[in-house]
Design a protein around this motif. Sequence first.
Motif, PDB file in Angstrom:
ATOM      1  N   VAL A  82       0.864  -1.171   0.000  1.00 45.06           N
ATOM      2  CA  VAL A  82       0.000   0.000   0.000  1.00 45.06           C
ATOM      3  C   VAL A  82       0.907   1.229   0.000  1.00 45.06           C
ATOM      4  O   VAL A  82       1.575   1.512   0.981  1.00 45.06           O
ATOM      5  CB  VAL A  82      -0.938   0.003   1.215  1.00 45.06           C
ATOM      6  CG1 VAL A  82      -1.787   1.255   1.228  1.00 45.06           C
ATOM      7  CG2 VAL A  82      -1.824  -1.229   1.199  1.00 45.06           C
ATOM      8  N   ASP A 264       0.567  -0.011   5.274  1.00 46.12           N
ATOM      9  CA  ASP A 264      -0.240  -0.757   6.224  1.00 46.12           C
ATOM     10  C   ASP A 264      -1.458  -1.369   5.519  1.00 46.12           C
ATOM     11  O   ASP A 264      -1.461  -2.540   5.189  1.00 46.12           O
ATOM     12  CB  ASP A 264      -0.659   0.190   7.357  1.00 46.12           C
ATOM     13  CG  ASP A 264      -1.186  -0.555   8.552  1.00 46.12           C
ATOM     14  OD1 ASP A 264      -1.179  -1.802   8.503  1.00 46.12           O
ATOM     15  OD2 ASP A 264      -1.598   0.094   9.534  1.00 46.12           O
ATOM     16  N   LYS A 265      -2.495  -0.556   5.272  1.00 48.52           N
ATOM     17  CA  LYS A 265      -3.627  -1.117   4.543  1.00 48.52           C
ATOM     18  C   LYS A 265      -4.484  -0.031   3.888  1.00 48.52           C
ATOM     19  O   LYS A 265      -4.399   1.154   4.250  1.00 48.52           O
ATOM     20  CB  LYS A 265      -4.486  -1.974   5.463  1.00 48.52           C
ATOM     21  CG  LYS A 265      -5.176  -1.215   6.580  1.00 48.52           C
ATOM     22  CD  LYS A 265      -6.158  -2.170   7.239  1.00 48.52           C
ATOM     23  CE  LYS A 265      -6.692  -1.645   8.534  1.00 48.52           C
ATOM     24  NZ  LYS A 265      -7.640  -2.538   9.157  1.00 48.52           N
ATOM     25  N   VAL A 287      -3.886  -5.360   1.994  1.00 47.99           N
ATOM     26  CA  VAL A 287      -3.033  -5.502   3.168  1.00 47.99           C
ATOM     27  C   VAL A 287      -1.577  -5.433   2.717  1.00 47.99           C
ATOM     28  O   VAL A 287      -1.171  -6.173   1.821  1.00 47.99           O
ATOM     29  CB  VAL A 287      -3.294  -6.860   3.864  1.00 47.99           C
ATOM     30  CG1 VAL A 287      -2.433  -6.988   5.107  1.00 47.99           C
ATOM     31  CG2 VAL A 287      -4.761  -7.003   4.204  1.00 47.99           C
ATOM     32  N   ASP A 288      -0.812  -4.543   3.316  1.00 41.64           N
ATOM     33  CA  ASP A 288       0.598  -4.426   2.957  1.00 41.64           C
ATOM     34  C   ASP A 288       1.385  -5.524   3.654  1.00 41.64           C
ATOM     35  O   ASP A 288       1.412  -5.597   4.880  1.00 41.64           O
ATOM     36  CB  ASP A 288       1.127  -3.039   3.363  1.00 41.64           C
ATOM     37  CG  ASP A 288       2.495  -2.762   2.759  1.00 41.64           C
ATOM     38  OD1 ASP A 288       3.374  -3.631   2.900  1.00 41.64           O
ATOM     39  OD2 ASP A 288       2.685  -1.700   2.151  1.00 41.64           O
ATOM     40  N   LEU A 289       2.008  -6.405   2.880  1.00 43.33           N
ATOM     41  CA  LEU A 289       2.756  -7.516   3.453  1.00 43.33           C
ATOM     42  C   LEU A 289       4.254  -7.319   3.266  1.00 43.33           C
ATOM     43  O   LEU A 289       5.014  -8.281   3.189  1.00 43.33           O
ATOM     44  CB  LEU A 289       2.319  -8.832   2.811  1.00 43.33           C
ATOM     45  CG  LEU A 289       0.848  -9.217   3.011  1.00 43.33           C
ATOM     46  CD1 LEU A 289       0.481 -10.420   2.167  1.00 43.33           C
ATOM     47  CD2 LEU A 289       0.574  -9.509   4.474  1.00 43.33           C
TER      48      LEU A 289
ATOM     49  N   ARG B  82       8.126   8.578   0.976  1.00 42.27           N
ATOM     50  CA  ARG B  82       7.284   7.448   0.631  1.00 42.27           C
ATOM     51  C   ARG B  82       5.900   7.585   1.242  1.00 42.27           C
ATOM     52  O   ARG B  82       4.890   7.303   0.595  1.00 42.27           O
ATOM     53  CB  ARG B  82       7.957   6.177   1.123  1.00 42.27           C
ATOM     54  CG  ARG B  82       7.155   4.943   0.892  1.00 42.27           C
ATOM     55  CD  ARG B  82       7.956   3.692   1.164  1.00 42.27           C
ATOM     56  NE  ARG B  82       7.050   2.582   1.309  1.00 42.27           N
ATOM     57  CZ  ARG B  82       7.052   1.737   2.325  1.00 42.27           C
ATOM     58  NH1 ARG B  82       7.941   1.882   3.280  1.00 42.27           N
ATOM     59  NH2 ARG B  82       6.194   0.757   2.380  1.00 42.27           N
ATOM     60  N   ARG B  94       6.157   2.548  14.582  1.00 46.41           N
ATOM     61  CA  ARG B  94       6.935   1.402  14.122  1.00 46.41           C
ATOM     62  C   ARG B  94       7.937   0.970  15.191  1.00 46.41           C
ATOM     63  O   ARG B  94       8.161  -0.212  15.415  1.00 46.41           O
ATOM     64  CB  ARG B  94       7.689   1.750  12.831  1.00 46.41           C
ATOM     65  CG  ARG B  94       6.812   1.937  11.617  1.00 46.41           C
ATOM     66  CD  ARG B  94       6.156   0.611  11.233  1.00 46.41           C
ATOM     67  NE  ARG B  94       5.588   0.694   9.898  1.00 46.41           N
ATOM     68  CZ  ARG B  94       6.139   0.130   8.821  1.00 46.41           C
ATOM     69  NH1 ARG B  94       7.251  -0.555   8.917  1.00 46.41           N
ATOM     70  NH2 ARG B  94       5.576   0.240   7.648  1.00 46.41           N
ATOM     71  N   THR B 165       1.970 -14.507   8.182  1.00 55.14           N
ATOM     72  CA  THR B 165       2.540 -13.165   8.267  1.00 55.14           C
ATOM     73  C   THR B 165       1.967 -12.454   9.490  1.00 55.14           C
ATOM     74  O   THR B 165       0.931 -12.829  10.018  1.00 55.14           O
ATOM     75  CB  THR B 165       2.216 -12.318   7.021  1.00 55.14           C
ATOM     76  OG1 THR B 165       0.815 -12.352   6.804  1.00 55.14           O
ATOM     77  CG2 THR B 165       2.942 -12.831   5.810  1.00 55.14           C
ATOM     78  N   SER B 167       1.283  -8.970   9.830  1.00 56.03           N
ATOM     79  CA  SER B 167       1.090  -7.567   9.487  1.00 56.03           C
ATOM     80  C   SER B 167       0.108  -6.879  10.429  1.00 56.03           C
ATOM     81  O   SER B 167       0.019  -5.662  10.458  1.00 56.03           O
ATOM     82  CB  SER B 167       0.570  -7.448   8.057  1.00 56.03           C
ATOM     83  OG  SER B 167      -0.695  -8.050   7.970  1.00 56.03           O
ATOM     84  N   ALA B 169      -2.997  -6.560  10.359  1.00 56.01           N
ATOM     85  CA  ALA B 169      -3.841  -5.667   9.549  1.00 56.01           C
ATOM     86  C   ALA B 169      -5.159  -5.358  10.246  1.00 56.01           C
ATOM     87  O   ALA B 169      -5.701  -4.276  10.087  1.00 56.01           O
ATOM     88  CB  ALA B 169      -4.113  -6.298   8.190  1.00 56.01           C
ATOM     89  N   PHE B 257       8.338 -11.807   8.032  1.00 58.53           N
ATOM     90  CA  PHE B 257       6.963 -11.996   8.492  1.00 58.53           C
ATOM     91  C   PHE B 257       6.086 -10.776   8.238  1.00 58.53           C
ATOM     92  O   PHE B 257       4.975 -10.696   8.742  1.00 58.53           O
ATOM     93  CB  PHE B 257       6.937 -12.358   9.979  1.00 58.53           C
ATOM     94  CG  PHE B 257       7.518 -13.716  10.262  1.00 58.53           C
ATOM     95  CD1 PHE B 257       6.823 -14.859   9.888  1.00 58.53           C
ATOM     96  CD2 PHE B 257       8.748 -13.850  10.858  1.00 58.53           C
ATOM     97  CE1 PHE B 257       7.363 -16.112  10.128  1.00 58.53           C
ATOM     98  CE2 PHE B 257       9.289 -15.105  11.101  1.00 58.53           C
ATOM     99  CZ  PHE B 257       8.596 -16.242  10.732  1.00 58.53           C
ATOM    100  N   ALA B 258       6.592  -9.821   7.452  1.00 63.16           N
ATOM    101  CA  ALA B 258       5.827  -8.607   7.132  1.00 63.16           C
ATOM    102  C   ALA B 258       5.337  -7.911   8.396  1.00 63.16           C
ATOM    103  O   ALA B 258       4.232  -7.413   8.451  1.00 63.16           O
ATOM    104  CB  ALA B 258       4.658  -8.931   6.203  1.00 63.16           C
ATOM    105  N   LYS B 260       5.197  -4.920  10.952  1.00 65.25           N
ATOM    106  CA  LYS B 260       5.381  -3.475  10.719  1.00 65.25           C
ATOM    107  C   LYS B 260       6.247  -2.867  11.821  1.00 65.25           C
ATOM    108  O   LYS B 260       5.755  -2.162  12.692  1.00 65.25           O
ATOM    109  CB  LYS B 260       4.027  -2.766  10.697  1.00 65.25           C
ATOM    110  CG  LYS B 260       3.050  -3.372   9.739  1.00 65.25           C
ATOM    111  CD  LYS B 260       3.152  -2.733   8.392  1.00 65.25           C
ATOM    112  CE  LYS B 260       2.286  -3.414   7.379  1.00 65.25           C
ATOM    113  NZ  LYS B 260       3.025  -4.228   6.439  1.00 65.25           N
TER     114      LYS B 260
END
Lengths: 569, 310
Positions: A82, A264-265, A287-289, B82, B94, B165, B167, B169, B257-258, B260
């Motif tokens: 993302v 992130d997402k 979903v950002d992996l 970014r 983070r 993973t 993440s 989310a 493992f993505a 964050k």
Amino acid sequence: MKKEIKDENGKRVHPYVPELCEQLRKGELDRREFLRTATLLGVSAGAAYGMAGKILGEPMVKEAAAAEDPKMGGTLRWGMQVQEMTDPAKFDWTEKSNVARHIVEYLCRTGSDNITRPYLAEGWEASDDLKTWTFKLRKGVKWSNGDDFNADDVVFNFTRWLDPKTGSSNIGLFASMVEEIDTGKKDDKGNAVMGKRMTAGAVEKIDSHTVRLNLNSAVLSMPENLYNYPTAIVHRRFEAEGGDLSKNPVGTGAYALAEHRVGDKAVLKRRDGYWGKKPFLDEIVYVDLGEDRAAWLAALASKQVDGIYQFDVNQLDMAERLPGVVVHTATTAQTAIARMQMDKAPFDDKRIRQAVQACMDHEKLLQLAYRGKGAPGEDHHVSPIHPEYAKLPVQKQDYAKAKKLLADAGHPNGIQITIDVGNTSGKWELDAMQAFREQCKPAGIDLVLNVMPSSQYWEVWDKTPFGFTSWTHRPLGVMVLNLGYRSGVPWNESHYNNPAFDKALDEASAILDVNERRKKMETVQSILQDDAVALQPLWRAVFTATSDKVKGYSTHPTFYHQFNEVWLA
Amino acid sequence: MLIFMVRRFGTMVLTMVVVSLLLFLLLEINIGSVAIKVLGPYSSEEQRNIWLEANGYFEPFYIRYFSWLGNFITGDFGDSIRFKVPVGEILWPRLANTGILGLATMLVVIPLSLVLGVLAGMKEGSNLDRGISVGSIVTTSIPEFASAPLLSAIFVFYLDWLPGTSSMASGFSLVQLVLPAMVLVLYDFGYVTRMTRASMAEVMMTHYIRTAVLKGLPYKTVITRHALRNALIAPFTVIMLQINWLLSGVIVVEFFFAYKGFGALLLEASLTKDIFMIEACAMVAVFVAVATQTIADVGYTYLNPRIRFA
């Protein structure tokens, strides 16, 4: 003067269309190419399918392969980076456009079948010389803020793209609507600094729902260009309202942005009042992996996502074995080329370039580096899936020829050359070059591989004397050649400069008839292949994977997402 | 003691200043490339100049450096290229995520390795010692980039017990923390165990332990009252160093493992040439490195009575 031809509805039909029908009847043209060219010339996709059906005696609509009824509802979770999504005109990654493509839409749409159909434009017409294109816009389309979509939106977008201040790559895409001007400034050496601006009158509003584009030169691929990912149509007050799509997501699309967190997402929710057919999914979540593709497959395997953006060829075995996972393969014109700059020693000697070329066994490299998924390259950057592709005699690995060429060039005892490899499209690039290194050895060519991170490679891709550069898919062969091999164009990374080639390419680019163009392409391709500036091991297929619950999805050759037809079982 | 503290603190600040200068030289000396990174490859020369002018890039080098440093100290790291938001907005959450992962790892590593280390070190050469030593050497010799796919193959693909993973989310999820923490624990606990064991074994050889045993104290009392406090000095320093290792060591794990976290952020910032993010991440990493070092030094003098400053 040519006779005006009209269809049943009294709409003017491009004079070339009957000729196309004739070619289809004679079998000179296949169905796919007929559909592609006919729709390009302004025939609606439905009518084109109808014509093809009539001529070939096939049913107009193919029977559905699976007799399942699409189901409404559900959330589709897709693993993809993302990224920021500020300004569609400045997108430089497909991933950005994939989230945006559900919010803002395009004038035309090129499907996974390589056929371009009407979208926000309900149709278009091209003049015989391909210099004037008239787009009829769809009526009754509403922006998500309630405004009507009309010609002002389109004029605003073109004007914005073609203003150098915007910083959009579209200024290169629509070079035929741009002129060079002297800015009046001088650089350090006293040369005039040249700037660009939109040609006066290039975009013309005819009425509230008609826009005419007046080009400086003939362009065949205008509708296809209008589905290139930075050409999404934003609202006419986009800039006045902040110029940030992620903060002010006004669009004509079927989904509204509910949440967007970079890295992130992104969450998209279906909105009411969409002009087109109601899509099936309630919600789409990206979903950002991260950047590790192994993690993407792991997320799919443990059902954290329903689909992933793409995976590499070396993960194919694993992906195919995962239970409940479907692998989608798309044949593309994506490739990478080992290109040599013809003005830098030792590659300024054509014999050396040809000696390196003679060592390459394309078929073997395809097997070794890409599991045979794709097609062998032919060193002229026109793919067998390009409509105008002309079949040339098959190239053969020839060490005797390579040795003789080297000796003639003054290197009887062999030569050492170094290639930069950045793996910008995956590790297969290194695999291909390692295999090629072995193929070069018997001829006395010591190919040294200089492997670097992909970001570093993109800093030198057009500067290094010898590098392995990846190129993305483009629907037409002439599009790539015009971008990358014409003398003096910005992306001409091999510094290729051959007037005979330019002339042949000019001729080919101006011909609408595919069969005629193919005849010219034979010359174009032969010249490029013989000059050996771009050695091309293979054309690669690309892969995505989804869970078996995901229906109605097919991989686009350039990974463009549009989930309006996708549903969850 | 005060002089020692001031000296340690001074070294810490000096290290950070030197690193900041190096960073600045590496990333911002070529102002043209800064503008290209910020405005993108399709920006025009004119746009870049306007941006450079507006952001004070035409000032002399030292003025730019000091104003940059000033902004940095006040917490203004600039905007991420970014993410298009201030660096801090991304960096702190983070860093907190990595803190959570690090904390989870340490909560397992510290008790586990101290217990195992003490058990092994109590009787050097016993079967228990041999077993623990060999086991910890084996796990420590498997780098994270090997153990991560291995554990993932077992627990995700074969057994289908854990998510592949992390993440997070849809909010924080403990089960997603298991695999990354497991990889870090596996790699790290062996090292701390070995250190504890060595330290414990050394203490057990000393005269005062022999005396304590000979005067008839129960073995338990000898270990808990006399041996442990001295034996734990070395592991304390090692553990402090692990915090620093975690910050960089997590890059592989977070990437795989993505997750964050800070490590993945630093890596992605480098890949996308997000220079202001790289600068902030690097300075945070250096700060953590020198700060843990300083705390370890100070704590060491406190724990070990033989080191005293008049």
